[in-house]
Design a protein around this motif. Structure first.
Motif, mmCIF file in Angstrom:
data_model
loop_
_atom_site.group_PDB
_atom_site.id
_atom_site.type_symbol
_atom_site.label_atom_id
_atom_site.label_comp_id
_atom_site.label_asym_id
_atom_site.label_seq_id
_atom_site.Cartn_x
_atom_site.Cartn_y
_atom_site.Cartn_z
ATOM 1 N N LEU A 1 0.369 3.731 -8.849
ATOM 2 C CA LEU A 1 1.727 3.027 -8.086
ATOM 3 C C LEU A 1 1.477 2.355 -9.677
ATOM 4 C CD1 LEU A 1 1.055 0.898 -5.153
ATOM 5 C CD2 LEU A 1 2.001 3.064 -5.316
ATOM 6 N N SER A 2 2.966 1.906 -10.037
ATOM 7 C CA SER A 2 3.879 1.145 -11.316
ATOM 8 C C SER A 2 3.586 -0.267 -10.503
ATOM 9 C CB SER A 2 5.163 1.957 -11.397
ATOM 10 O OG SER A 2 5.881 1.195 -10.335
ATOM 11 N N VAL A 3 3.448 -0.938 -12.089
ATOM 12 C CA VAL A 3 3.247 -2.354 -11.461
ATOM 13 C C VAL A 3 4.352 -2.912 -10.895
ATOM 14 C CG1 VAL A 3 4.075 -4.626 -12.695
ATOM 15 C CG2 VAL A 3 2.115 -3.309 -13.944
ATOM 16 N N VAL A 4 5.574 -2.426 -11.381
ATOM 17 C CA VAL A 4 7.099 -2.739 -10.109
ATOM 18 C C VAL A 4 7.004 -2.383 -8.495
ATOM 19 C CG1 VAL A 4 9.163 -2.364 -10.130
ATOM 20 C CG2 VAL A 4 8.806 -2.752 -12.411
ATOM 21 N N ASP A 5 6.541 -1.206 -8.471
ATOM 22 C CA ASP A 5 5.995 -0.576 -7.341
ATOM 23 C C ASP A 5 5.038 -1.484 -6.449
ATOM 24 O OD1 ASP A 5 6.618 0.581 -5.140
ATOM 25 O OD2 ASP A 5 5.234 2.510 -5.468
ATOM 26 N N TYR A 6 3.979 -1.432 -6.934
ATOM 27 C CA TYR A 6 2.400 -2.119 -6.229
ATOM 28 C C TYR A 6 3.887 -4.360 -6.029
ATOM 29 C CZ TYR A 6 -1.429 -5.087 -5.565
ATOM 30 O OH TYR A 6 -2.230 -5.990 -4.806
ATOM 31 N N ALA A 7 3.978 -4.997 -7.441
ATOM 32 C CA ALA A 7 4.857 -6.341 -6.686
ATOM 33 C C ALA A 7 5.465 -6.242 -6.160
ATOM 34 C CB ALA A 7 4.968 -6.839 -7.875
ATOM 35 N N SER A 8 6.376 -5.134 -5.601
ATOM 36 C CA SER A 8 7.722 -5.019 -5.004
ATOM 37 C C SER A 8 6.927 -5.682 -3.531
ATOM 38 C CB SER A 8 8.684 -4.385 -4.862
ATOM 39 O OG SER A 8 7.984 -2.953 -5.424
ATOM 40 N N ARG A 9 6.110 -3.969 -3.019
ATOM 41 C CA ARG A 9 5.301 -4.534 -2.037
ATOM 42 C C ARG A 9 4.320 -5.756 -1.449
ATOM 43 N NH1 ARG A 9 5.367 1.401 0.056
ATOM 44 N NH2 ARG A 9 5.736 2.948 -1.478
ATOM 45 N N ALA A 10 3.709 -6.107 -2.104
ATOM 46 C CA ALA A 10 2.861 -7.041 -2.028
ATOM 47 C C ALA A 10 3.827 -8.082 -2.103
ATOM 48 C CB ALA A 10 1.873 -7.182 -3.222
ATOM 49 N N ALA A 11 5.135 -8.358 -2.530
ATOM 50 C CA ALA A 11 5.907 -9.781 -2.599
ATOM 51 C C ALA A 11 6.439 -9.860 -1.179
ATOM 52 C CB ALA A 11 6.369 -10.318 -4.280
ATOM 53 N N TYR A 12 6.917 -8.657 -1.590
ATOM 54 C CA TYR A 12 8.238 -8.681 -0.037
ATOM 55 C C TYR A 12 7.946 -8.538 0.837
ATOM 56 C CZ TYR A 12 11.116 -10.560 -4.226
ATOM 57 O OH TYR A 12 12.001 -10.743 -5.020
ATOM 58 N N GLY A 13 6.638 -8.599 1.401
ATOM 59 C CA GLY A 13 5.892 -8.649 3.687
ATOM 60 C C GLY A 13 6.471 -6.406 3.647
ATOM 61 N N HIS A 14 5.741 -5.889 2.241
ATOM 62 C CA HIS A 14 5.348 -4.182 2.521
ATOM 63 C C HIS A 14 4.011 -3.871 2.215
ATOM 64 C CE1 HIS A 14 7.037 -0.279 4.094
ATOM 65 N NE2 HIS A 14 5.688 -0.438 3.211
ATOM 66 N N ALA A 15 3.433 -5.123 1.810
ATOM 67 C CA ALA A 15 1.543 -5.590 2.352
ATOM 68 C C ALA A 15 1.047 -4.701 3.186
ATOM 69 C CB ALA A 15 1.577 -6.789 1.658
ATOM 70 N N GLY A 16 1.542 -4.099 4.391
ATOM 71 C CA GLY A 16 1.044 -3.427 5.537
ATOM 72 C C GLY A 16 0.706 -2.284 4.585
ATOM 73 N N SER A 17 1.457 -1.352 3.884
ATOM 74 C CA SER A 17 1.174 -0.278 2.851
ATOM 75 C C SER A 17 -0.051 -0.175 2.450
ATOM 76 C CB SER A 17 2.367 0.451 2.791
ATOM 77 O OG SER A 17 2.737 -0.111 1.590
ATOM 78 N N LEU A 18 -0.488 -0.972 1.900
ATOM 79 C CA LEU A 18 -1.567 -1.035 0.932
ATOM 80 C C LEU A 18 -2.777 -1.558 1.458
ATOM 81 C CD1 LEU A 18 0.905 -3.767 -1.720
ATOM 82 C CD2 LEU A 18 0.332 -1.055 -1.814
ATOM 83 N N HIS A 19 -2.953 -2.119 2.819
ATOM 84 C CA HIS A 19 -4.137 -2.459 2.978
ATOM 85 C C HIS A 19 -5.085 -1.449 3.176
ATOM 86 C CE1 HIS A 19 -3.600 -7.322 4.306
ATOM 87 N NE2 HIS A 19 -2.403 -6.840 4.537
ATOM 88 N N GLY A 20 -5.889 -2.171 3.058
ATOM 89 C CA GLY A 20 -6.972 -0.580 3.175
ATOM 90 C C GLY A 20 -7.081 1.153 2.260
ATOM 91 N N TYR B 1 -5.690 -4.760 -2.086
ATOM 92 C CA TYR B 1 -4.886 -5.546 -2.001
ATOM 93 C C TYR B 1 -5.228 -7.306 -1.835
ATOM 94 C CZ TYR B 1 -1.094 -8.693 0.598
ATOM 95 O OH TYR B 1 0.125 -9.511 0.951
ATOM 96 N N ARG B 2 -4.866 -8.172 -2.784
ATOM 97 C CA ARG B 2 -5.401 -10.099 -2.503
ATOM 98 C C ARG B 2 -3.936 -9.955 -1.816
ATOM 99 N NH1 ARG B 2 -7.003 -14.877 -5.207
ATOM 100 N NH2 ARG B 2 -5.591 -15.909 -3.978
ATOM 101 N N PRO B 3 -3.841 -10.708 -0.196
ATOM 102 C CA PRO B 3 -3.451 -11.890 -0.144
ATOM 103 C C PRO B 3 -2.491 -12.856 -0.867
ATOM 104 C CG PRO B 3 -4.372 -11.051 1.794
ATOM 105 C CD PRO B 3 -5.392 -10.380 0.473
#
Length: 261
Positions: free
Chosen positions: A146-165, A223-225
């Protein structure tokens, strides 16, 4: 600065633009998508320089009587020629000397190759992270690149479910704030380096024993919440729990252009 000097400056500037556009040096200044326009600009400047030299030589030959006279005119001789020369001299204006300052940007482009913006700029600017219109499907590879922008946007804007596990692999340069807290950063831009802004990820977990600002790292983690707030503009900065990190060379294109897609 006479016409010959102007042509020389235009030719050198055009050649410098072509050199930057064909060697990747232009990525220090503008985004990759502007390469065709940069190359076209260099070609136009070189063509204009050649046309200027050709016009001046043709004009000089005509003035000395070695070239064809313009239609409807005759060569002046004797007293009439002298009066015409004096009149032309009276109406000529010398080029201002300040125009030679145009050579300075040319010399800076040829002689100085500035590095890409780094931690100094990142820590003095607020995060530029913004919510994208949508998210692409994550690849099935493990870890997920992932790019920094892609990871950060997923983690910050409610799409972190795709990152779990899912272990992820992110590359950026290191920045340390005044308290020594580490961030993985990538400068994002819309057009050129003048409008570059940082996107930051706060790092926790298994960090390298020695942290050097501006060093490029390939970080593998999970990912860390939670979010922290950027002290500059109160923007969101997500966390990434580091499992491993290794130094990598500076990438060919040090900027991230995915944030405005």
């Amino acid at each position: 600065m006479n016409r010959q000097a102007q042509a020389a400056v235009m030719f050198l500037l055009g050649a410098a633009l072509l050199h930057a556009g064909t060697t990747g040096l232009y990525l220090r200044y503008v985004k990759a998508g502007l390469q065709p326009l940069l190359l076209a600009s260099g070609a136009v400047l070189i063509a204009a320089a050649v046309a200027t030299v050709w016009y001046e030589r043709r004009h000089a030959r005509a003035a000395h009587g070695t070239g064809p006279a313009a239609p409807g005119t005759e060569k002046a001789t004797g007293e009439g020629a002298g009066e015409g020369a004096e009149e032309a001299h009276a109406h000529s204006h010398p080029e201002p000397r300040i125009s030679w300052l145009l050579v300075l940007p040319l010399l800076s482009l040829i002689l100085v190759a500035p590095p890409a913006l780094g931690s100094y700029s990142a820590l003095r600017s607020g995060t530029a992270l913004k919510q994208p219109y949508g998210y692409g499907k994550l690849p099935t590879s493990d870890p997920v690149p992932l790019s920094v922008v892609d990871y950060a946007s997923r983690a910050a804007y409610g799409h972190a479910g795709s990152l779990h596990g899912r272990p992820v692999r992110v590359t950026g340069f290191l920045a340390l704030d005044r308290g020594g807290a580490p961030y993985l950063v990538r400068m994002a831009l819309n057009c050129c380096a003048a409008d570059a802004q940082p996107v930051k990820i706060a790092l926790t977990g298994e960090l390298p024993p020695v942290l050097r600002p501006d060093a490029w790292l390939e970080v593998t983690g999970t990912y860390r919440p939670g979010l922290m707030r950027d002290p500059v503009n109160n923007g969101p900065i997500p966390y990434l729990k580091v499992v491993s990190a290794r130094p990598v060379p500076t990438p060919h294109d040090p900027y991230d252009e995915t944030w405005n897609n």
